[in-house]
Design an enzyme around this catalytic site. Structure first.
Site, PDB file in Angstrom:
ATOM      1  N   TRP A 102       0.831  -1.209   0.000  1.00 53.10           N
ATOM      2  CA  TRP A 102       0.000   0.000   0.000  1.00 53.10           C
ATOM      3  C   TRP A 102       0.863   1.255   0.000  1.00 53.10           C
ATOM      4  O   TRP A 102       0.522   2.245  -0.639  1.00 53.10           O
ATOM      5  CB  TRP A 102      -0.991  -0.010   1.166  1.00 53.10           C
ATOM      6  CG  TRP A 102      -2.001  -1.102   1.036  1.00 53.10           C
ATOM      7  CD1 TRP A 102      -2.140  -2.191   1.847  1.00 53.10           C
ATOM      8  CD2 TRP A 102      -2.992  -1.253   0.003  1.00 53.10           C
ATOM      9  NE1 TRP A 102      -3.157  -2.989   1.390  1.00 53.10           N
ATOM     10  CE2 TRP A 102      -3.689  -2.446   0.271  1.00 53.10           C
ATOM     11  CE3 TRP A 102      -3.338  -0.494  -1.114  1.00 53.10           C
ATOM     12  CZ2 TRP A 102      -4.733  -2.895  -0.540  1.00 53.10           C
ATOM     13  CZ3 TRP A 102      -4.373  -0.944  -1.927  1.00 53.10           C
ATOM     14  CH2 TRP A 102      -5.046  -2.131  -1.633  1.00 53.10           C
ATOM     15  N   ASP A 172      -1.598   6.567   6.415  1.00 50.63           N
ATOM     16  CA  ASP A 172      -2.622   5.649   5.933  1.00 50.63           C
ATOM     17  C   ASP A 172      -2.900   4.688   7.082  1.00 50.63           C
ATOM     18  O   ASP A 172      -2.075   3.842   7.401  1.00 50.63           O
ATOM     19  CB  ASP A 172      -2.109   4.901   4.688  1.00 50.63           C
ATOM     20  CG  ASP A 172      -3.120   3.896   4.157  1.00 50.63           C
ATOM     21  OD1 ASP A 172      -4.169   3.693   4.795  1.00 50.63           O
ATOM     22  OD2 ASP A 172      -2.848   3.298   3.089  1.00 50.63           O
ATOM     23  N   LYS A 196     -12.323  -1.992   6.868  1.00 50.73           N
ATOM     24  CA  LYS A 196     -11.613  -2.821   7.841  1.00 50.73           C
ATOM     25  C   LYS A 196     -12.112  -2.551   9.267  1.00 50.73           C
ATOM     26  O   LYS A 196     -12.568  -3.462   9.919  1.00 50.73           O
ATOM     27  CB  LYS A 196     -10.118  -2.596   7.721  1.00 50.73           C
ATOM     28  CG  LYS A 196      -9.554  -3.298   6.479  1.00 50.73           C
ATOM     29  CD  LYS A 196      -8.722  -2.432   5.598  1.00 50.73           C
ATOM     30  CE  LYS A 196      -8.443  -3.122   4.275  1.00 50.73           C
ATOM     31  NZ  LYS A 196      -7.651  -2.293   3.373  1.00 50.73           N
TER      32      LYS A 196
HETATM   33  C1  LIG Z   1      -7.188  -1.819   2.244  1.00 52.68           C
HETATM   34  C2  LIG Z   1      -6.111  -0.795   2.256  1.00 52.68           C
HETATM   35  C3  LIG Z   1      -6.031   0.213   1.272  1.00 52.68           C
HETATM   36  C4  LIG Z   1      -6.965   0.274   0.090  1.00 52.68           C
HETATM   37  O1  LIG Z   1      -8.209   0.640   0.428  1.00 52.68           O
HETATM   38  P1  LIG Z   1      -9.341   0.890  -0.696  1.00 52.68           P
HETATM   39  O2  LIG Z   1     -10.413   1.497   0.120  1.00 52.68           O
HETATM   40  O3  LIG Z   1      -9.678  -0.432  -1.273  1.00 52.68           O
HETATM   41  O4  LIG Z   1      -8.780   1.821  -1.712  1.00 52.68           O
HETATM   42  C5  LIG Z   1      -5.040   1.148   1.403  1.00 52.68           C
HETATM   43  N1  LIG Z   1      -4.160   1.122   2.421  1.00 52.68           N
HETATM   44  C6  LIG Z   1      -4.196   0.165   3.365  1.00 52.68           C
HETATM   45  C7  LIG Z   1      -3.204   0.177   4.474  1.00 52.68           C
HETATM   46  C8  LIG Z   1      -5.167  -0.832   3.305  1.00 52.68           C
HETATM   47  O5  LIG Z   1      -5.204  -1.779   4.244  1.00 52.68           O
END
Ligand SMILES: *Cc1c(COP(=O)(O)O)cnc(C)c1O
Length: 361
Positions: A102, A172, A196
């Site tokens: 990511w 993030d 999540k």
């Molecule tokens: C799941 C995830 C993403 C992507 O998320 P989307 O909503 O599908 O774009 C980005 N960064 C991390 C750390 C993730 O776990």
């Protein structure tokens, strides 16, 4: 009805009481005679939902007044572009720490808008650790520093935040938001896709320091400008209304449980249970060493691909689903987000013990 224990990395489990409440309120939300999905986002009754969501998240995450709380769309992935568009400004450069897939995606997207300096990376060991942040030299003239606090695929997490001085720290937090307490004032911006730890996929939470809003490049699309949302309480256009409603119920659930610090204790208990077994097992082993271990995503292997496959298959038959690991790590991964009950982890560990006895070598 038999509900499974879903160990998916995302979308993942929601608290059962939240689903039940949503079901109860589905046809007639609080006497409005309609479902939340059907109501105008400009109505009083909906305003109470979105403002209530904002108020509750501000309370449970202890978000200071000088931060906006925004509900956006496009997933966390849209933030990979939105952040540089809004924050690179005249500096046109940013520092990134690369700790996984990511981070890499965030890096490659940011490169489209300015200079990206990867100041540290753990790619040399397939991202199985977090670089020593005390050894990193950050550019004091960078527009921001970007990190991924929890690495969903590899199962690592920062136990300490980098000190970036006056340079805003951007995180993030898609896979560990609300799982442990954070001091929001240490960050310029935090973002998280909902699927999540927040609610249904389709809404993204952004917490941004107010002074960082309003510096977007001229060519930034209106819908990619934080100012658009900050000025309009996230309702410049129609927001993902139902998703925000579910998020509100999740925030209230956290509040009722005693807040993020209580959830954190439960998460530590759940993670310890699984890691302790992994460390004592002769069959399974964790892929990440102790100091970097995620509380949310726990990859493990047997070292034998066929056996891994058998394990996943048999676990699925027992209602322990989505344990197959990410292709870049192999083996298994148990994602045990906030809504995974302790009972689910206990059931998994019991099943693993039984599997180990049957396959002792
Ligand atoms: C799941 C995830 C993403 C992507 O998320 P989307 O909503 O599908 O774009 C980005 N960064 C991390 C750390 C993730 O776990």
């Amino acid at each position: 009805m038999a509900r499974v224990y879903n160990f998916s990395a995302g979308p993942s489990m929601l608290p059962e009481c939240v689903l039940k409440k949503a079901a109860e309120e589905m046809l007639d939300y609080k006497g409005s005679g309609q479902s939340v999905m059907e109501m105008s986002h400009r109505s009083k009754v909906y305003e109470e939902i979105i403002f209530g969501a904002e108020e509750t998240i501000r309370e449970v995450m202890n978000v200071p007044e000088n931060y906006h709380i925004l509900f956006l769309q496009g997933g966390a992935s849209a933030q990979f572009a939105m952040i540089p568009l809004n924050l690179m400004g005249t500096k046109k450069k940013a520092d990134f720490i690369n700790t996984g897939m990511w981070s890499k995606k965030a890096i490659s997207e940011a490169k489209r808008y300015g200079t990206v300096n990867v100041v540290a990376t753990s790619e040399d060991k397939n991202f199985n650790y977090i670089p020593d942040i005390d050894k990193i030299t950050f550019d004091p003239d960078a527009a921001y520093v970007h990190i991924t606090t929890n690495n969903t695929i590899f199962g690592t997490r920062y136990v300490k935040l980098p000190q970036t001085g006056n340079v805003p720290l951007i995180a993030d937090m898609s896979s560990n938001i609300l799982s442990e307490p954070y001091d929001i004032s240490k960050f310029g911006l935090i973002y998280a896709g909902a699927q999540k730890n927040i609610g249904p996929a389709g809404v993204v939470l952004v917490i941004i320091r107010k002074d960082l809003v309003g510096n977007a490049y001229d060519y930034t699309p209106t819908m990619f400008n934080y100012k658009t949302y900050a000025n309009e309480h996230s309702m410049y256009n129609t927001p993902p209304t139902y998703n925000i409603y579910i998020a509100k119920l999740v925030f209230e659930w956290i509040k009722e449980l005693g807040g993020v610090s209580e959830i954190h204790k439960m998460n530590v208990e759940k993670a310890d249970l699984l890691y302790n077994y992994l460390d004592s097992s002769n069959l399974f082993k964790a892929t990440i060493s102790k100091e970097y271990r995620s509380l949310m995503n726990i990859p493990f292997v047997t070292g034998d691909e066929n056996l891994d496959g058998d394990f996943v298959k048999q676990a699925t038959a027992k209602g322990l689903v989505n344990l197959k690991g990410h292709r870049s790590v192999g083996g298994m991964r148990a994602s045990i987000y906030n809504a995974m009950p302790l009972e689910g982890v206990k059931t998994l560990v019991e099943f693993m013990k039984k599997f180990e006895t049957e396959h002792s070598r």
